[in-house]
Design a protein around this motif. Sequence first.
Motif, PDB file in Angstrom:
ATOM      1  N   ASP A  45      31.989  33.273  37.704  1.00  0.00           N
ATOM      2  CA  ASP A  45      33.358  33.327  37.009  1.00  0.00           C
ATOM      3  C   ASP A  45      34.202  34.383  38.061  1.00  0.00           C
ATOM      4  O   ASP A  45      33.521  35.019  38.645  1.00  0.00           O
ATOM      5  N   PHE A  46      35.300  34.750  37.346  1.00  0.00           N
ATOM      6  CA  PHE A  46      36.280  35.755  38.174  1.00  0.00           C
ATOM      7  C   PHE A  46      36.835  36.562  37.003  1.00  0.00           C
ATOM      8  O   PHE A  46      37.457  35.701  36.104  1.00  0.00           O
ATOM      9  N   ALA A  47      37.089  37.882  37.432  1.00  0.00           N
ATOM     10  CA  ALA A  47      37.718  38.506  36.588  1.00  0.00           C
ATOM     11  C   ALA A  47      38.695  39.707  37.436  1.00  0.00           C
ATOM     12  O   ALA A  47      38.223  40.253  38.493  1.00  0.00           O
ATOM     13  N   TYR A  48      39.880  39.972  36.888  1.00  0.00           N
ATOM     14  CA  TYR A  48      40.975  40.761  37.960  1.00  0.00           C
ATOM     15  C   TYR A  48      40.632  42.236  37.295  1.00  0.00           C
ATOM     16  O   TYR A  48      40.143  42.479  35.968  1.00  0.00           O
ATOM     17  N   GLU A  49      40.216  43.038  38.255  1.00  0.00           N
ATOM     18  CA  GLU A  49      40.328  44.464  38.063  1.00  0.00           C
ATOM     19  C   GLU A  49      41.486  45.102  37.263  1.00  0.00           C
ATOM     20  O   GLU A  49      42.561  44.629  37.163  1.00  0.00           O
ATOM     21  N   GLY A  50      40.949  45.587  36.007  1.00  0.00           N
ATOM     22  CA  GLY A  50      42.049  46.301  34.991  1.00  0.00           C
ATOM     23  C   GLY A  50      42.113  45.608  34.048  1.00  0.00           C
ATOM     24  O   GLY A  50      42.724  45.882  32.951  1.00  0.00           O
ATOM     25  N   ASP A  51      41.543  44.294  33.943  1.00  0.00           N
ATOM     26  CA  ASP A  51      41.782  43.362  32.723  1.00  0.00           C
ATOM     27  C   ASP A  51      40.648  43.879  31.685  1.00  0.00           C
ATOM     28  O   ASP A  51      39.686  44.311  31.824  1.00  0.00           O
TER      29      ASP A  51
END
Length: 141
Positions: A45-51
């Motif tokens: 999966d993918f996650a945004y930096e800072g989330d």
Amino acid sequence: MKETNCWTPYEQRRGHRADFKVRYRFYPEAEGGRKLLPFQGYRSDFAYEGDDLRETGVFAIHPEFEDENENVILDLTSPVPPEGTARMWILFPAVRKKVHLDRIEPGVIGYFMEGARRVAVAEVIEIVGLHENPVEELENE
């Protein structure tokens, strides 16, 4: 008969281009990364930096790894390189419109995720089909 050691590119399967491209680097095991590198077809999966993952969760955006000439790696018998480029595919068109159209741009940092664990860092380097790709569910997806 289909060759079982050969990857069928997502572009062929989905009928549109990738959403964007990243330059990635898998973390070594000593940095909390994987013990072994994945193979083409890996579905992180993918996650945004800072989330805050407790609020946003992770997103179903899968990488498709490229070789040094920016061609999709077709070999399913060898691990992907520890760093390089990958085409990124947003799996759910409605989420493409609702979330990613406004967030994905060159320079954005994100992570390949296995659950809540970051296994690779990725920087968006190019927008490909993000703004042209479907924003509604297609019958064959």
